[in-house]
Design a protein around this motif. Structure first.
Motif, short mmCIF file in Angstrom:
data_model
loop_
_atom_site.label_atom_id
_atom_site.label_comp_id
_atom_site.label_asym_id
_atom_site.label_seq_id
_atom_site.Cartn_x
_atom_site.Cartn_y
_atom_site.Cartn_z
N LYS A 241 1.75 28.66 -6.17
CA LYS A 241 0.98 27.89 -6.74
C LYS A 241 -0.93 28.25 -7.42
N GLU A 242 -0.73 29.51 -7.40
CA GLU A 242 -1.85 30.24 -8.49
C GLU A 242 -1.56 29.71 -9.90
N LEU A 244 0.85 28.25 -11.23
CA LEU A 244 0.80 26.88 -12.06
C LEU A 244 -0.76 26.28 -12.06
N THR A 245 -1.93 26.39 -12.14
CA THR A 245 -3.45 25.85 -11.32
C THR A 245 -3.13 27.11 -13.05
N GLN A 248 -1.89 25.23 -15.78
CA GLN A 248 -2.79 23.94 -16.26
C GLN A 248 -4.18 24.04 -17.18
N GLU A 276 2.76 19.36 -13.00
CA GLU A 276 1.60 18.21 -11.60
C GLU A 276 2.88 17.93 -10.51
N ARG A 278 5.40 19.75 -9.01
CA ARG A 278 5.24 21.07 -8.49
C ARG A 278 4.16 21.04 -7.73
N LEU A 279 2.93 20.93 -8.12
CA LEU A 279 1.55 21.14 -7.86
C LEU A 279 1.71 20.26 -6.65
N GLN A 280 1.79 19.42 -6.13
CA GLN A 280 1.55 18.01 -5.03
C GLN A 280 3.08 18.41 -4.53
#
Length: 282
Positions: A241-242, A244-245, A248, A276, A278-280
């Motif tokens: 998650k970190e 992927l952010t 972005q 996006e 994956r983040l969801q």
């Protein structure tokens, strides 16, 4: 028949004169008379310049090599040193030409030949610069010397060429820096998990900071995002998650400067849609 005899006679005379000339030159070369060597070297240099004759430049150089030390500190020393350096330059010996012209500029800063010497020294180092994928020490030296010329002679007669040569070398450094970053990305998952992608993100970031106006700028923005994306999706679960952010953020950096129609626009949009999605899931 008469014409044939005349041609043979002229050819024989030419050969004879050449042998006499060579004999005279050898006498001067072995002579202890430095004044004779100086005048002969100057004559040969002038003839070589007028005729664009490499052989005469080589002959002049052999004499100049013998007398440069004796004329150091004397009134003729400035001219002898310049002819010595320029003979190397005309013969394409870039290393010695650059070095000797550099010495000339240091020894005779008030010479009326100082601008020409400074430019020829820098240009000689330019020719020593290797292809972009090799060590660039000589390239950095050439850029330094060209920049010295540009700063010292902003209205010089060679300023346009000096700027072009310096730009060529800077692009070469940019290409090497870009290639190093891209190689990290290209290695991908080889080696330790994520190591190459992480290195690629750092290398592309450094590249963009150091070369903001580079022709490789868009590619660097794209591949930095792509490397960050690959790093994220191939990470341990608790890091995804970190990362992927972070990826972005690099996507937003790209679209800030490049819009639809840009070479990498469709590719980066496709990767971002997956990012996006994956983040969801988080």
């Amino acid at each position: 028949m008469f014409l044939q005899r005349m041609k043979k006679g002229l050819l024989f005379l030419g050969v004879l004169l050449m042998l006499v000339s060579c004999g005279e030159y050898q006498k001067v070369l072995k002579s202890e008379d430095i004044g004779l060597k100086y005048s002969t070297a100057e004559q040969l240099y002038n003839e070589a310049k007028e005729e664009n004759n490499k052989s005469k430049y080589r002959k002049a150089l052999r004499l100049l090599e013998q007398i440069v030390p004796q004329y150091r500190g004397k009134p003729q020393g400035e001219k002898v040193t310049f002819l010595f350096a320029d003979s190397y330059y005309q013969l394409g010996d870039d290393y010695l030409a650059g070095y000797q012209f550099e010495r000339f500029t240091q020894a005779y800063p008030n010479s009326d030949k100082i601008e020409e010497a400074a430019f020829k020294s820098a240009k000689s180092y330019y020719f020593l610069s290797p292809r972009y994928d090799l060590d660039q020490t000589e390239t950095l030296k050439a850029i330094t010397e060209l920049q010295k010329y540009i700063d010292s002679y902003p209205d010089g007669e060679n300023i346009e060429e000096a700027n072009k040569l310096a730009t060529d070398l800077r692009v070469k450094l940019e290409k090497k820096a870009y290639q190093i970053a891209w190689e990290y990305y290209n290695k991908g998952e080889a080696g330790l998990p994520g190591q190459n992608y992480k290195a690629a993100v750092v290398a592309f970031t450094n590249f963009l900071n150091e070369y903001p106006g580079s022709p490789f700028r868009e590619e660097a923005f794209y591949y930095r995002f792509a490397a960050a994306y690959e790093l994220a999706v191939n990470s341990y679960e608790f890091l995804i998650k970190e990362r992927l952010t972070d990826a972005q953020i690099y996507y937003n950096n790209y679209i800030r400067y490049y819009k639809e129609g840009s070479p990498y626009y469709e590719q980066i949009q496709a990767l971002n849609r997956d990012l996006e999605s994956r983040l969801q899931n988080f």
